[in-house]
Design a protein around this motif. Structure first.
Motif, PDB file in Angstrom:
ATOM      1  N   PHE A  48       0.813  -1.225   0.000  1.00 22.69           N
ATOM      2  CA  PHE A  48       0.000   0.000   0.000  1.00 22.69           C
ATOM      3  C   PHE A  48       0.840   1.267   0.000  1.00 22.69           C
ATOM      4  O   PHE A  48       0.389   2.328   0.411  1.00 22.69           O
ATOM      5  N   ASP A  50       4.843   3.326   0.560  1.00 23.79           N
ATOM      6  CA  ASP A  50       5.786   3.575   1.650  1.00 23.79           C
ATOM      7  C   ASP A  50       6.565   2.321   2.055  1.00 23.79           C
ATOM      8  O   ASP A  50       6.884   2.134   3.222  1.00 23.79           O
ATOM      9  N   ASN A  81       2.519  13.217  -5.881  1.00 23.96           N
ATOM     10  CA  ASN A  81       1.947  12.503  -4.731  1.00 23.96           C
ATOM     11  C   ASN A  81       2.928  11.501  -4.134  1.00 23.96           C
ATOM     12  O   ASN A  81       2.756  11.045  -3.016  1.00 23.96           O
ATOM     13  N   GLY A 170      -9.755  11.413   0.321  1.00 26.57           N
ATOM     14  CA  GLY A 170      -8.526  10.615   0.410  1.00 26.57           C
ATOM     15  C   GLY A 170      -7.400  10.998  -0.519  1.00 26.57           C
ATOM     16  O   GLY A 170      -6.467  10.240  -0.685  1.00 26.57           O
ATOM     17  N   ALA A 171      -7.445  12.156  -1.154  1.00 27.92           N
ATOM     18  CA  ALA A 171      -6.360  12.502  -2.072  1.00 27.92           C
ATOM     19  C   ALA A 171      -5.226  13.208  -1.332  1.00 27.92           C
ATOM     20  O   ALA A 171      -5.409  13.713  -0.223  1.00 27.92           O
ATOM     21  N   THR A 172      -4.053  13.257  -1.970  1.00 21.38           N
ATOM     22  CA  THR A 172      -2.917  13.949  -1.359  1.00 21.38           C
ATOM     23  C   THR A 172      -2.972  15.456  -1.622  1.00 21.38           C
ATOM     24  O   THR A 172      -2.107  16.186  -1.164  1.00 21.38           O
ATOM     25  N   GLY A 173      -3.945  15.898  -2.406  1.00 24.49           N
ATOM     26  CA  GLY A 173      -4.077  17.332  -2.689  1.00 24.49           C
ATOM     27  C   GLY A 173      -3.146  17.804  -3.794  1.00 24.49           C
ATOM     28  O   GLY A 173      -3.024  19.008  -4.033  1.00 24.49           O
ATOM     29  N   ILE A 176      -3.743  14.984  -8.577  1.00 20.54           N
ATOM     30  CA  ILE A 176      -3.393  13.820  -9.408  1.00 20.54           C
ATOM     31  C   ILE A 176      -4.612  13.316 -10.191  1.00 20.54           C
ATOM     32  O   ILE A 176      -4.564  13.200 -11.422  1.00 20.54           O
ATOM     33  N   SER A 177      -5.718  13.032  -9.497  1.00 21.11           N
ATOM     34  CA  SER A 177      -6.840  12.458 -10.242  1.00 21.11           C
ATOM     35  C   SER A 177      -7.492  13.464 -11.196  1.00 21.11           C
ATOM     36  O   SER A 177      -7.846  13.078 -12.315  1.00 21.11           O
ATOM     37  N   GLN A 280       3.846   4.972  -5.861  1.00 21.39           N
ATOM     38  CA  GLN A 280       2.714   4.372  -5.148  1.00 21.39           C
ATOM     39  C   GLN A 280       2.858   2.847  -5.121  1.00 21.39           C
ATOM     40  O   GLN A 280       3.979   2.365  -5.075  1.00 21.39           O
ATOM     41  N   LEU A 284      -2.756   0.587  -4.237  1.00 21.95           N
ATOM     42  CA  LEU A 284      -3.337   1.917  -4.483  1.00 21.95           C
ATOM     43  C   LEU A 284      -3.838   2.031  -5.911  1.00 21.95           C
ATOM     44  O   LEU A 284      -4.276   3.106  -6.344  1.00 21.95           O
ATOM     45  N   ASP A 293      -9.239   4.872  -1.029  1.00 24.95           N
ATOM     46  CA  ASP A 293      -7.791   5.021  -0.813  1.00 24.95           C
ATOM     47  C   ASP A 293      -7.009   4.476  -1.997  1.00 24.95           C
ATOM     48  O   ASP A 293      -6.158   3.590  -1.842  1.00 24.95           O
ATOM     49  N   VAL A 294      -7.325   4.971  -3.164  1.00 21.24           N
ATOM     50  CA  VAL A 294      -6.604   4.546  -4.364  1.00 21.24           C
ATOM     51  C   VAL A 294      -6.172   5.796  -5.118  1.00 21.24           C
ATOM     52  O   VAL A 294      -6.758   6.863  -4.963  1.00 21.24           O
ATOM     53  N   THR A 295      -5.141   5.634  -5.923  1.00 28.24           N
ATOM     54  CA  THR A 295      -4.688   6.750  -6.729  1.00 28.24           C
ATOM     55  C   THR A 295      -5.211   6.566  -8.155  1.00 28.24           C
ATOM     56  O   THR A 295      -5.877   5.574  -8.446  1.00 28.24           O
ATOM     57  N   VAL A 332      -2.061   3.800   5.081  1.00 22.12           N
ATOM     58  CA  VAL A 332      -2.698   5.042   5.531  1.00 22.12           C
ATOM     59  C   VAL A 332      -4.070   5.135   4.872  1.00 22.12           C
ATOM     60  O   VAL A 332      -4.310   4.496   3.867  1.00 22.12           O
TER      61      VAL A 332
HETATM   62  P1  IMP Z   1      -3.784  10.759  -4.821  1.00 24.10           P
HETATM   63  O1  IMP Z   1      -2.720   9.893  -5.384  1.00 24.10           O
HETATM   64  O2  IMP Z   1      -3.299  12.095  -4.410  1.00 24.10           O
HETATM   65  O3  IMP Z   1      -4.992  10.834  -5.694  1.00 24.10           O
HETATM   66  O4  IMP Z   1      -4.236  10.084  -3.445  1.00 24.10           O
HETATM   67  C1  IMP Z   1      -5.050   8.944  -3.458  1.00 24.10           C
HETATM   68  C2  IMP Z   1      -4.677   7.951  -2.382  1.00 24.10           C
HETATM   69  O5  IMP Z   1      -3.399   7.405  -2.631  1.00 24.10           O
HETATM   70  C3  IMP Z   1      -4.611   8.546  -0.985  1.00 24.10           C
HETATM   71  O6  IMP Z   1      -5.234   7.628  -0.122  1.00 24.10           O
HETATM   72  C4  IMP Z   1      -3.146   8.628  -0.663  1.00 24.10           C
HETATM   73  O7  IMP Z   1      -2.893   8.493   0.686  1.00 24.10           O
HETATM   74  C5  IMP Z   1      -2.587   7.484  -1.459  1.00 24.10           C
HETATM   75  N1  IMP Z   1      -1.228   7.715  -1.886  1.00 24.10           N
HETATM   76  C6  IMP Z   1      -0.817   8.410  -2.966  1.00 24.10           C
HETATM   77  N2  IMP Z   1       0.516   8.379  -3.063  1.00 24.10           N
HETATM   78  C7  IMP Z   1       0.968   7.627  -2.044  1.00 24.10           C
HETATM   79  C8  IMP Z   1       2.270   7.208  -1.640  1.00 24.10           C
HETATM   80  O8  IMP Z   1       3.305   7.499  -2.270  1.00 24.10           O
HETATM   81  N3  IMP Z   1       2.321   6.419  -0.509  1.00 24.10           N
HETATM   82  C9  IMP Z   1       1.209   6.050   0.188  1.00 24.10           C
HETATM   83  N4  IMP Z   1      -0.014   6.421  -0.180  1.00 24.10           N
HETATM   84  C10 IMP Z   1      -0.143   7.209  -1.267  1.00 24.10           C
END
Ligand code: IMP
Length: 486
Positions: A48, A50, A81, A170-173, A176-177, A280, A284, A293-295, A332
């Motif tokens: 998931f 990290d 992200n 749930g995005a990192t802000g 990305i999406s 990622q 995810l 909790d997916v990217t 997370v």
């Molecule tokens: P996004 O990638 O910003 O859209 O975030 C979507 C989900 O992916 C969130 O739940 C983030 O916590 C998770 N996520 C994105 N990048 C990482 C990463 O590098 N490590 C762990 N979780 C990530």
């Protein structure tokens, strides 16, 4: 199908180690079957995120650079992200979009078509590398002209969506999406748009669209604050947005090009090693992870096919290694893992392995190793090898619990499904395996020094997942790495 109990007997009672207690008889990067591209390796997050794979990519880049003098490091997914810290001559630096190979002289590092690139953050990262190394980027950086841009507009849109109960969770802000969504909506802006003479018009129209979308959500684009590596700031009016981009564009234009032919030629010359660095992790992936909790990108090896426009088929890559934490899993977000660990062990691990979010400091969830889940991730991504990180997180007084299978509410054995409702109904069943003293393992660099319990455990895990170990890490130091490669 692998019978875990039988495997347990073979390994723990009959001491059969499948030769995994020693280096591989042949280097899998060199001794390859027909149709496999020599000197090619891809590394993805196997759980998931990290998992700590950056250090391994770093090590591979140094090895290849020493041996061949040149290499290609190709990143195929994600954007700002992602994040990992690497150490350069005792100084630590966090990289987000630049791959680990950025510090390797002789490396060509490519931000591939499958990525979504934030120009401002790339420039900040490059300055950061300059500050730490006292010189310009040691590697040669290329940004594929077809890589999509993830701009402040996207960050603002994501921030506005989060204010709605039904969106943006749930995005990192980092936008990305929305940037990937632009592709499906058929109006992406790409790195190549920055090269065009009319770039201000193109990016200006993009601004207008997002101003309207954000207006529709009840916000104002110009006033929306967005995060960046250089700090938070409001996006500003169109002219401000474009002027900020103009500076970043000047800095990045020398690096933007169509990389298709270069990748084609290099891939067809097997004396140029390729390292594919994923961001990622499989868990995810929008298809194989658990919503929300997916990217949005494809973090599996499959993403390489599309990012390279079919030049590189994952089946041709000699080693496809998933990185996982050896003795536990961390996560997370809001997902509930079926094998969530009991306290106080979870907290002991959290403290010893610093399992707190890198930016948020939020404590990560800690779970027991979940074979049904990891088998699913290995299958959907086509893993051939395993990178086992955090081998030093183990306690001689506490056996390692591994979930071998689930049963559903009717007591029937049930498979892993990437669906939270299904997972909530699963009861995990565990095997307890003898552990070792992690402190004794910390910093070890040779396989021969690993305690027999650790060797048996690695053999068990790898046989259970039907993959071969290739690297292990034994602590936070840069050189705390074990290798199965001869
Ligand atoms: P996004 O990638 O910003 O859209 O975030 C979507 C989900 O992916 C969130 O739940 C983030 O916590 C998770 N996520 C994105 N990048 C990482 C990463 O590098 N490590 C762990 N979780 C990530």
């Amino acid at each position: 199908m692998i019978d875990d109990s039988q495997l347990w007997q073979e390994i723990y009672e009959q001491d059969r180690l499948f030769d995994l207690d020693r280096r591989l008889p042949e280097n899998p990067l060199v001794a390859v079957a027909a149709g496999i591209r020599k000197n090619s390796i891809a590394i993805e997050g196997g759980a998931f995120g990290d998992e700590g794979k950056g250090k391994i990519v770093d090590e591979l880049c140094s090895r290849f650079a020493r041996h061949f003098g040149a290499l290609i490091v190709y990143r195929w997914n994600g954007g700002a992200n992602a994040g990992h810290t690497i150490e350069f001559e005792g100084k630590r630096i966090a990289l987000h979009q630049l791959p680990s190979g950025a510090f390797t002289p002789g490396a060509i590092v490519i931000l591939g078509k499958g990525m979504v690139v934030h120009p401002g953050d790339v420039v900040t990262e490059m300055h950061e590398v300059e500050r730490v190394t006292g010189q310009a980027l040691p590697a040669r950086l290329l940004i594929d002209a077809l890589a999509v841009l993830a701009l402040d507009t996207h960050r603002a849109f994501e921030a506005q969506l989060k204010m709605w109960a039904s969106g943006g969770k749930g995005a990192t802000g980092r936008g990305i999406s929305p940037a990937y969504a632009d592709v499906l909506l058929r109006h992406p802006v790409r790195a190549g748009d920055l090269q065009a003479a009319d770039w201000r018009d193109r990016l200006g129209r993009h601004y207008d669209l997002y101003a309207a979308l954000i207006g529709g959500l009840g916000g104002t684009l110009a006033e929306t604050e967005v995060p960046s590596l250089a700090g938070k700031y409001p996006v500003g009016a169109k002219a401000v947005f474009l002027d900020r981009l103009a500076v970043q564009r000047d800095a990045l234009l020398p690096y933007i090009q169509d990389v298709h032919q270069l990748v084609f030629d290099a891939w067809n010359n097997s004396e140029i090693p390729f390292v594919f660095e994923g961001a990622q992790a499989v868990g995810l992936d929008p298809r194989f992870g658990v919503y929300p909790d997916v990217t949005a990108s494809d973090p599996t090896f499959g993403g390489i096919l599309h990012s390279t426009e079919g030049i590189v088929h994952p089946a041709q890559i000699a080693v496809k290694a998933g990185a996982i934490k050896a003795t536990y899993t961390s996560s997370v977000g809001t997902r509930r893992l079926p094998t969530l660990m009991d306290e106080p062990l979870a907290n002991r691990i959290r403290e010893d392995a610093h399992e707190y979010g890198a930016t948020t400091r939020r404590p990560r969830d800690i779970a027991y190793i979940d074979l049904p889940c990891l088998r699913f991730f290995a299958r959907v991504s086509g893993m051939t090898h395993l990178v086992l990180t955090h081998l030093d997180i183990a306690y001689a007084d506490t056996p390692i619990r591994v979930c071998t299978h689930y049963t559903d509410e009717h007591g029937q054995v049930a498979p892993y499904r990437p669906d939270q409702n299904a997972l909530n109904r699963m009861a995990p069943h565990y095997l307890e395996l003898p552990s070792w003293d992690g402190a004794q393992v910390r910093g070890l660099k040779t396989l021969e020094e690993l305690p027999p319990e650790a060797i048996r455990y690695v053999a068990f895990l790898c046989r259970a997942l039907d993959v071969t170990p290739i690297f292990g890490t034994t602590g936070p130091q840069r050189d705390a790495i074990l290798s199965w490669i001869p």
